[in-house]
Design an enzyme around this catalytic site. Structure first.
Site, mmCIF file in Angstrom:
data_model
loop_
_atom_site.group_PDB
_atom_site.id
_atom_site.type_symbol
_atom_site.label_atom_id
_atom_site.label_comp_id
_atom_site.label_asym_id
_atom_site.label_seq_id
_atom_site.Cartn_x
_atom_site.Cartn_y
_atom_site.Cartn_z
ATOM 1 N N ARG A 1 -4.959 29.866 62.627
ATOM 2 C CA ARG A 1 -3.963 29.532 62.290
ATOM 3 C C ARG A 1 -4.627 27.997 63.486
ATOM 4 O O ARG A 1 -5.170 27.769 64.346
ATOM 5 C CB ARG A 1 -3.084 29.430 63.817
ATOM 6 C CG ARG A 1 -2.402 30.853 62.899
ATOM 7 C CD ARG A 1 -1.111 31.514 63.861
ATOM 8 N NE ARG A 1 -0.392 32.504 63.426
ATOM 9 C CZ ARG A 1 -0.349 32.977 63.839
ATOM 10 N NH1 ARG A 1 0.312 33.275 65.269
ATOM 11 N NH2 ARG A 1 0.242 34.431 63.369
ATOM 12 N N SER B 1 3.382 31.754 61.521
ATOM 13 C CA SER B 1 4.597 33.420 62.419
ATOM 14 C C SER B 1 5.764 31.738 63.300
ATOM 15 O O SER B 1 6.093 31.031 62.769
ATOM 16 C CB SER B 1 3.846 33.522 63.633
ATOM 17 O OG SER B 1 4.234 34.790 63.959
ATOM 18 N N HIS B 2 5.867 32.281 64.229
ATOM 19 C CA HIS B 2 6.326 31.425 65.622
ATOM 20 C C HIS B 2 6.201 30.405 65.456
ATOM 21 O O HIS B 2 7.516 29.838 66.638
ATOM 22 C CB HIS B 2 6.621 32.944 66.627
ATOM 23 C CG HIS B 2 5.759 32.861 67.505
ATOM 24 N ND1 HIS B 2 4.484 34.135 66.695
ATOM 25 C CD2 HIS B 2 5.032 32.299 68.702
ATOM 26 C CE1 HIS B 2 3.034 33.558 67.457
ATOM 27 N NE2 HIS B 2 3.759 32.446 68.712
ATOM 28 N N ASP C 1 11.457 35.403 63.473
ATOM 29 C CA ASP C 1 10.725 33.900 63.618
ATOM 30 C C ASP C 1 10.241 33.879 62.700
ATOM 31 O O ASP C 1 11.010 33.924 60.986
ATOM 32 C CB ASP C 1 9.173 34.431 64.507
ATOM 33 C CG ASP C 1 8.366 35.554 64.011
ATOM 34 O OD1 ASP C 1 8.928 36.471 62.402
ATOM 35 O OD2 ASP C 1 7.525 35.207 63.727
ATOM 36 N N ASP D 1 8.404 34.346 59.732
ATOM 37 C CA ASP D 1 7.904 35.121 58.855
ATOM 38 C C ASP D 1 8.236 36.214 58.864
ATOM 39 O O ASP D 1 8.161 37.055 57.579
ATOM 40 C CB ASP D 1 5.900 35.177 58.901
ATOM 41 C CG ASP D 1 5.826 35.910 60.107
ATOM 42 O OD1 ASP D 1 5.995 35.314 60.993
ATOM 43 O OD2 ASP D 1 4.660 36.195 59.901
ATOM 44 N N ASP E 1 8.309 38.779 60.987
ATOM 45 C CA ASP E 1 7.706 40.032 61.107
ATOM 46 C C ASP E 1 8.391 40.439 62.914
ATOM 47 O O ASP E 1 8.478 41.141 63.513
ATOM 48 C CB ASP E 1 6.435 40.726 60.893
ATOM 49 C CG ASP E 1 5.432 39.242 62.306
ATOM 50 O OD1 ASP E 1 6.099 38.230 62.660
ATOM 51 O OD2 ASP E 1 4.836 39.835 62.035
ATOM 52 N N ARG E 2 9.259 39.245 63.422
ATOM 53 C CA ARG E 2 9.506 39.699 64.930
ATOM 54 C C ARG E 2 11.322 40.016 65.113
ATOM 55 O O ARG E 2 11.627 39.649 64.389
ATOM 56 C CB ARG E 2 9.347 38.149 66.330
ATOM 57 C CG ARG E 2 7.362 37.831 65.827
ATOM 58 C CD ARG E 2 6.944 37.125 66.908
ATOM 59 N NE ARG E 2 5.348 36.946 67.161
ATOM 60 C CZ ARG E 2 5.105 36.787 68.594
ATOM 61 N NH1 ARG E 2 5.586 36.037 69.194
ATOM 62 N NH2 ARG E 2 3.708 36.228 68.484
ATOM 63 N N LYS F 1 4.642 44.314 61.518
ATOM 64 C CA LYS F 1 5.977 44.790 62.144
ATOM 65 C C LYS F 1 7.326 44.247 61.085
ATOM 66 O O LYS F 1 6.340 43.607 60.152
ATOM 67 C CB LYS F 1 5.332 43.723 63.227
ATOM 68 C CG LYS F 1 5.077 42.565 63.293
ATOM 69 C CD LYS F 1 4.700 42.011 64.736
ATOM 70 C CE LYS F 1 4.323 40.544 64.690
ATOM 71 N NZ LYS F 1 3.207 40.826 65.158
HETATM 72 C C1 G16 Z 1 0.608 38.024 66.200
HETATM 73 C C2 G16 Z 1 0.434 39.455 66.093
HETATM 74 C C3 G16 Z 1 0.637 40.069 66.985
HETATM 75 C C4 G16 Z 1 0.703 40.367 69.007
HETATM 76 C C5 G16 Z 1 0.483 38.023 68.921
HETATM 77 C C6 G16 Z 1 0.467 37.353 69.720
HETATM 78 O O1 G16 Z 1 1.901 37.818 65.967
HETATM 79 O O2 G16 Z 1 0.621 39.252 64.994
HETATM 80 O O3 G16 Z 1 0.271 41.612 67.014
HETATM 81 O O4 G16 Z 1 0.927 40.547 69.477
HETATM 82 O O5 G16 Z 1 0.195 37.352 67.609
HETATM 83 O O6 G16 Z 1 -0.751 37.423 69.963
HETATM 84 P P1 G16 Z 1 -1.332 36.939 71.500
HETATM 85 O O7 G16 Z 1 -0.592 37.383 72.564
HETATM 86 O O8 G16 Z 1 -3.459 37.178 70.965
HETATM 87 O O9 G16 Z 1 -1.568 34.984 71.038
HETATM 88 P P2 G16 Z 1 2.838 37.168 65.010
HETATM 89 O O10 G16 Z 1 3.922 37.829 64.961
HETATM 90 O O11 G16 Z 1 2.202 35.399 65.903
HETATM 91 O O12 G16 Z 1 1.264 37.052 63.111
#
Ligand code: G16
Length: 546
Positions: free
Chosen positions: A22, A113-114, A280, A282, A284-285, A379
């Site tokens: 990212r 993602s978010h 979110d 993509d 998954d949240r 997720k």
């Molecule tokens: C990703 C991971 C999750 C993780 C989250 C937060 O989510 O897939 O398993 O809990 O990031 O991670 P961090 O605390 O390291 O920022 P997503 O939805 O952003 O892909």
């Protein structure tokens, strides 16, 4: 079409984090940046020649351009076929489903993602392996190593496919099959949940729901499933059109960023809808809301664990469950009551893959608004929303009633997360190092109302393949049934993000309705004393509290 071999030099910042690579969009737009990473990925892909891959993204800025580059590189690298979501769109859970359903070698997901989108926002790329889940660390580390030594990449000189036209297309020697992004996913949901009962929820018009797609990828999925298949009114899905900049919003389904949804759900009862949810960037949240009620992701996992047997796809009940370290221990209490195993894993969905594949668990979740089951290896935001709707319909209770009853049965784990964003990475690291160095001295010491019972750094040994992941967060347990977890985020793109996760268990029903921040204030104060966040960072308050 000619295949070009383009000379390049390595970038040093292409190590994937918690969930893929990212970076700022502008970083990805640096000449050769995307190409280097994609070539490294193809170089590490076993049996690449003739393989089928899934490809799609959340529609954010640079999605279409990146897809064009990846398609030309895939064709030049001998990939046989790409299954591509029309318009370049696929939610993360939909990719996981397509990989599994079509038995492909894996899939490439374009999303941050978010994180915010747009020209000044973030972009990301993630690879999922043939079980449908995020590539394990061994693979992402191999890709990273490859990015450090790369000297050239292969790409078709020209050629493109019409991204918006479903059907078969040819690019060089490769077939590109453009598919409806929603169809397979919606069909899967029908096999897992009680659609007739869900339809009955909306039949009379008395039940009111709002789903905030946040102008991200789930809009088309939610409109098809909630409005078309389940008969929810046409205005149930808000912000339902995916936009490259998410309409200027921050597609993070929490109380801070899903502002309009939260305003609608938190108002006097007659005007307030019965159910609110958001996903979110993509997809998954998920965030689950009732009328004037917020379900913490940790409680959501615990409630689903206790009620899983009520859902058609899970009639045999909970086999075992897993949560990430910082997720509250509410689900542990359910697992103990049901006599099933509860695994504690590091943050990152990839750590659930082996447990799901081995059949040790059929439900897992994280505090970061992620919940999933063995139906996929990601997720799944909309699935979680449908599970909750199914429970509301089946139990004939409101969201708040379901959660309060759960607390009566198991006690309440008050929970909050404090994020300090965009910190100087050196300062953030020093803060964590300083605490790590003191861990051995903390047991027995008192901070405010709390006495440290134990303090350690979390390391995880995967019970299936024996792999070890170290340095996964610092945890302090207090005698007062409280816990503090401290770690640095692995998904930010600007400086470092410090996360403090705070929780305390309360068995007394009379205290269950307390406000979480009020209840946790003494623990928050103790954490401040232990960590000295303000003294070390100059920040007097967190940027985001969830
Ligand atoms: C990703 C991971 C999750 C993780 C989250 C937060 O989510 O897939 O398993 O809990 O990031 O991670 P961090 O605390 O390291 O920022 P997503 O939805 O952003 O892909």
């Amino acid at each position: 079409m000619d295949i070009l071999t383009v000379a390049t030099t390595p970038f040093t910042d292409q190590r994937p984090g918690t969930s893929g690579l990212r970076k700022k969009v502008r970083r990805f737009q640096t000449p050769h940046y995307l190409e280097n990473f994609v070539q490294a990925l193809f170089d590490c892909l076993p049996q690449r020649e003739g393989a089928t891959l899934v490809l799609g993204g959340d529609g954010r800025h640079y999605n279409r351009e990146a897809i064009g580059v990846i398609l030309r590189m895939a064709a030049a690298n001998g990939i046989g076929r790409i299954l591509l979501g029309a318009g370049g769109l696929l939610s993360t859970p939909a990719v996981s489903n397509l990989i599994r359903r079509h038995r492909t070698r894996g899939g490439i997901i374009l999303s941050a993602s978010h994180n915010p989108g747009g020209p000044d926002g973030d972009f990301g790329i993630k690879f999922n392996i043939d079980n449908g889940g995020p590539a394990p660390e061994a693979f992402t580390e191999a890709v990273y190593a490859r990015t450090r030594e790369i000297t050239e990449y292969r790409i078709l000189e020209s050629g493109e496919v019409p991204l918006d036209h479903p059907g078969e297309h040819t690019l060089g020697g490769m077939t590109v099959t453009i598919i409806d992004p929603v169809a397979d996913y919606a069909a899967l949901m029908e096999t897992l949940l009680d659609f007739p009962r869900l339809r009955s929820l909306f039949d009379t018009g008395a039940f009111r729901m709002v789903y905030d797609a946040m102008h991200a990828v789930t809009g088309p999925y939610a409109i098809e499933i909630l409005e078309h298949r389940l008969g929810a009114p046409a205005d149930t899905v808000i912000h339902g059109t995916p936009l490259p900049d998410f309409g200027g919003g921050h597609p993070d389904p929490n109380l801070v960023h899903a502002r309009e949804l939260v305003q609608r759900l938190f108002q006097p009862a007659p005007r307030c809808p019965d159910f609110g949810a958001a996903s979110d960037g993509d997809g998954d949240r998920n965030m689950i809301l009732g009328c004037n009620f917020f379900v913490t992701p940790s409680d959501s996992l615990a409630v689903l664990a206790a009620n899983l047997h009520r859902l058609p796809g899970y009639r045999t009940g909970l086999k075992g469950v897993a949560r990430s370290l910082p997720t509250s221990r509410a689900v542990d209490r359910v697992a103990a009551a049901l006599g099933v195993e509860c695994y504690e894993t590091p943050t990152g969905w990839k750590f659930f893959g082996n447990l799901l594949d081995a059949g040790r668990i059929n439900l897992c979740g994280e505090e970061s608004f992620g919940t999933g089951s063995d139906h996929l290896r990601e997720k799944d935001g909309l699935w979680a929303v449908l599970c909750w709707l199914n429970l509301v319909a089946e139990r004939q209770q409101s969201v708040a009633e379901i959660v309060r009853e759960h607390w009566r049965n198991f006690g309440r784990d008050f929970y909050t997360r404090h994020d300090y964003e965009a910190l100087d990475p050196d300062v953030a690291r020093q803060l964590v190092d300083r605490l790590r160095d003191r861990l051995g001295t903390l047991p027995g010491r008192r901070f405010g109302d709390f006495t440290v019972a134990s303090a350690d750094e979390f390391a995880y040994t995967d019970p299936v393949d024996g792999s070890v992941s170290e340095h996964q967060g610092l945890r302090l347990l207090f005698h007062q049934e409280a816990r503090l977890v401290v770690r640095l985020s692995g998904t930010g793109t600007e400086g470092a993000t410090l996360r403090l996760y705070l929780e305390q268990y309360e068995p007394d029903i009379a205290r269950h309705d307390a406000d979480a921040n009020d209840y946790l204030a003494p623990l928050i104060h103790a954490a401040g004393e232990i960590l000295q966040v303000e003294a070390l960072t100059g920040r007097s308050a967190p940027d985001v509290i969830t």
